[in-house]
Design a protein around this motif. Sequence first.
Motif, mmCIF file in Angstrom:
data_model
loop_
_atom_site.group_PDB
_atom_site.id
_atom_site.type_symbol
_atom_site.label_atom_id
_atom_site.label_comp_id
_atom_site.label_asym_id
_atom_site.label_seq_id
_atom_site.Cartn_x
_atom_site.Cartn_y
_atom_site.Cartn_z
ATOM 1 N N LEU A 80 0.786 -1.227 0.000
ATOM 2 C CA LEU A 80 0.000 0.000 0.000
ATOM 3 C C LEU A 80 0.821 1.282 0.000
ATOM 4 O O LEU A 80 0.383 2.297 -0.544
ATOM 5 C CB LEU A 80 -0.907 0.019 1.239
ATOM 6 C CG LEU A 80 -1.909 -1.124 1.384
ATOM 7 C CD1 LEU A 80 -2.557 -1.067 2.755
ATOM 8 C CD2 LEU A 80 -2.948 -1.034 0.291
ATOM 9 N N TYR A 81 1.988 1.260 0.657
ATOM 10 C CA TYR A 81 2.718 2.485 0.928
ATOM 11 C C TYR A 81 4.204 2.353 0.606
ATOM 12 O O TYR A 81 4.748 1.256 0.576
ATOM 13 C CB TYR A 81 2.603 2.859 2.418
ATOM 14 C CG TYR A 81 1.197 2.906 2.934
ATOM 15 C CD1 TYR A 81 0.291 3.859 2.461
ATOM 16 C CD2 TYR A 81 0.764 2.014 3.906
ATOM 17 C CE1 TYR A 81 -1.004 3.910 2.950
ATOM 18 C CE2 TYR A 81 -0.534 2.070 4.399
ATOM 19 C CZ TYR A 81 -1.412 3.009 3.917
ATOM 20 O OH TYR A 81 -2.691 3.065 4.400
ATOM 21 N N MET A 82 4.849 3.505 0.434
ATOM 22 C CA MET A 82 6.310 3.528 0.355
ATOM 23 C C MET A 82 6.852 3.068 1.706
ATOM 24 O O MET A 82 6.144 3.137 2.719
ATOM 25 C CB MET A 82 6.803 4.953 0.062
ATOM 26 C CG MET A 82 6.448 5.458 -1.318
ATOM 27 S SD MET A 82 7.163 7.088 -1.662
ATOM 28 C CE MET A 82 6.205 8.149 -0.568
ATOM 29 N N PHE A 99 2.644 12.187 12.315
ATOM 30 C CA PHE A 99 3.797 13.075 12.293
ATOM 31 C C PHE A 99 5.042 12.295 12.674
ATOM 32 O O PHE A 99 4.993 11.410 13.520
ATOM 33 C CB PHE A 99 3.563 14.257 13.225
ATOM 34 C CG PHE A 99 2.355 15.045 12.786
ATOM 35 C CD1 PHE A 99 2.449 15.958 11.758
ATOM 36 C CD2 PHE A 99 1.110 14.805 13.352
ATOM 37 C CE1 PHE A 99 1.330 16.647 11.304
ATOM 38 C CE2 PHE A 99 -0.017 15.477 12.919
ATOM 39 C CZ PHE A 99 0.093 16.403 11.893
ATOM 40 N N ALA A 100 6.155 12.661 12.012
ATOM 41 C CA ALA A 100 7.381 11.880 12.171
ATOM 42 C C ALA A 100 8.619 12.750 12.022
ATOM 43 O O ALA A 100 8.594 13.782 11.352
ATOM 44 C CB ALA A 100 7.418 10.768 11.123
ATOM 45 N N TRP A 113 2.866 12.354 7.394
ATOM 46 C CA TRP A 113 2.522 11.301 6.448
ATOM 47 C C TRP A 113 1.009 11.332 6.336
ATOM 48 O O TRP A 113 0.304 11.137 7.330
ATOM 49 C CB TRP A 113 2.985 9.926 6.932
ATOM 50 C CG TRP A 113 2.399 8.813 6.128
ATOM 51 C CD1 TRP A 113 2.600 8.566 4.799
ATOM 52 C CD2 TRP A 113 1.494 7.803 6.590
ATOM 53 N NE1 TRP A 113 1.874 7.463 4.413
ATOM 54 C CE2 TRP A 113 1.186 6.985 5.489
ATOM 55 C CE3 TRP A 113 0.910 7.521 7.820
ATOM 56 C CZ2 TRP A 113 0.321 5.894 5.584
ATOM 57 C CZ3 TRP A 113 0.054 6.441 7.922
ATOM 58 C CH2 TRP A 113 -0.236 5.633 6.809
ATOM 59 N N GLU A 114 0.522 11.614 5.131
ATOM 60 C CA GLU A 114 -0.919 11.632 4.894
ATOM 61 C C GLU A 114 -1.327 10.267 4.365
ATOM 62 O O GLU A 114 -0.902 9.850 3.281
ATOM 63 C CB GLU A 114 -1.276 12.763 3.933
ATOM 64 C CG GLU A 114 -0.961 14.118 4.553
ATOM 65 C CD GLU A 114 -1.451 15.290 3.735
ATOM 66 O OE1 GLU A 114 -2.667 15.338 3.453
ATOM 67 O OE2 GLU A 114 -0.626 16.139 3.388
ATOM 68 N N HIS A 115 -2.147 9.587 5.146
ATOM 69 C CA HIS A 115 -2.462 8.190 4.859
ATOM 70 C C HIS A 115 -3.302 7.994 3.599
ATOM 71 O O HIS A 115 -3.247 6.935 2.992
ATOM 72 C CB HIS A 115 -3.144 7.544 6.068
ATOM 73 C CG HIS A 115 -4.525 8.015 6.315
ATOM 74 N ND1 HIS A 115 -4.803 9.260 6.852
ATOM 75 C CD2 HIS A 115 -5.717 7.421 6.093
ATOM 76 C CE1 HIS A 115 -6.106 9.401 6.946
ATOM 77 N NE2 HIS A 115 -6.690 8.306 6.501
ATOM 78 N N GLU A 116 -4.071 9.006 3.198
ATOM 79 C CA GLU A 116 -4.929 8.836 2.021
ATOM 80 C C GLU A 116 -4.128 8.692 0.736
ATOM 81 O O GLU A 116 -4.503 7.933 -0.150
ATOM 82 C CB GLU A 116 -5.900 10.019 1.853
ATOM 83 C CG GLU A 116 -6.914 10.148 2.955
ATOM 84 C CD GLU A 116 -6.436 11.081 4.060
ATOM 85 O OE1 GLU A 116 -5.276 11.555 4.021
ATOM 86 O OE2 GLU A 116 -7.222 11.325 4.990
ATOM 87 N N GLY A 143 -7.131 18.708 13.686
ATOM 88 C CA GLY A 143 -5.897 18.265 13.098
ATOM 89 C C GLY A 143 -5.584 18.712 11.690
ATOM 90 O O GLY A 143 -4.686 18.190 11.070
ATOM 91 N N ASP A 144 -6.294 19.690 11.148
ATOM 92 C CA ASP A 144 -6.018 20.122 9.781
ATOM 93 C C ASP A 144 -5.105 21.319 9.704
ATOM 94 O O ASP A 144 -5.028 21.992 8.676
ATOM 95 C CB ASP A 144 -7.334 20.423 9.052
ATOM 96 C CG ASP A 144 -8.017 19.163 8.562
ATOM 97 O OD1 ASP A 144 -7.394 18.100 8.578
ATOM 98 O OD2 ASP A 144 -9.176 19.262 8.152
ATOM 99 N N TRP A 145 -4.373 21.648 10.718
ATOM 100 C CA TRP A 145 -3.514 22.818 10.761
ATOM 101 C C TRP A 145 -2.430 22.804 9.693
ATOM 102 O O TRP A 145 -1.952 23.841 9.293
ATOM 103 C CB TRP A 145 -2.874 22.962 12.139
ATOM 104 C CG TRP A 145 -2.014 21.793 12.513
ATOM 105 C CD1 TRP A 145 -2.410 20.646 13.141
ATOM 106 C CD2 TRP A 145 -0.609 21.638 12.258
ATOM 107 N NE1 TRP A 145 -1.357 19.795 13.295
ATOM 108 C CE2 TRP A 145 -0.242 20.381 12.757
ATOM 109 C CE3 TRP A 145 0.349 22.442 11.668
ATOM 110 C CZ2 TRP A 145 1.052 19.896 12.684
ATOM 111 C CZ3 TRP A 145 1.651 21.962 11.589
ATOM 112 C CH2 TRP A 145 1.999 20.712 12.095
ATOM 113 N N PHE A 146 -2.028 21.669 9.224
ATOM 114 C CA PHE A 146 -0.893 21.553 8.299
ATOM 115 C C PHE A 146 -1.287 21.604 6.830
ATOM 116 O O PHE A 146 -0.451 21.568 5.956
ATOM 117 C CB PHE A 146 -0.119 20.256 8.555
ATOM 118 C CG PHE A 146 -0.983 19.033 8.458
ATOM 119 C CD1 PHE A 146 -1.141 18.372 7.246
ATOM 120 C CD2 PHE A 146 -1.645 18.543 9.565
ATOM 121 C CE1 PHE A 146 -1.939 17.243 7.148
ATOM 122 C CE2 PHE A 146 -2.449 17.418 9.486
ATOM 123 C CZ PHE A 146 -2.591 16.772 8.270
#
Length: 147
Positions: A80-82, A99-100, A113-116, A143-146
């Motif tokens: 699914l992901y990198m 966040f990482a 990291w945006e999961h969508e 949580g949409d501040w970014f």
Amino acid sequence: MWREVAGRAYGAAEFGEPVTAADVTAAEQRLGCSLPTALAGLLRETDGVVGQYGVDTVWPLERIVEDNLRFWSDRSFADLYMPFDALLFFGDNGGGDQFAFVRRPARADVFVWEHEDDSRRWVARDLEDYLGRSLADDSGDSGDWFR
């Protein structure tokens, strides 16, 4: 220091009981890497920070360890992901995005990291900047501040 940083951004932030230096060392051994200095310092002052809407802005140490070990080893994610092995996740926005810090090469910057769409992008210059931005979010949309 970290409680004050968080409290300035969001006065109702909630804090966990601090972890010990031995707890941090044991976590680093399980992870096979050192925690960023700022994150280890925050955890020795408070084991996690809960912000607006109950969002785990900074996870407790045990969740940091467990979630990262899962993300680095779960084979189903490879379809699914990198790869996630360059990232060290430590918090989320309550809606699935996480966040990482970058582990290799080590950086003070914070990325989301945006999961969508599996995107990874810069959101803060360091942990203090991240706390200020994420906890001060008053958009009304958790949580949409970014974005």
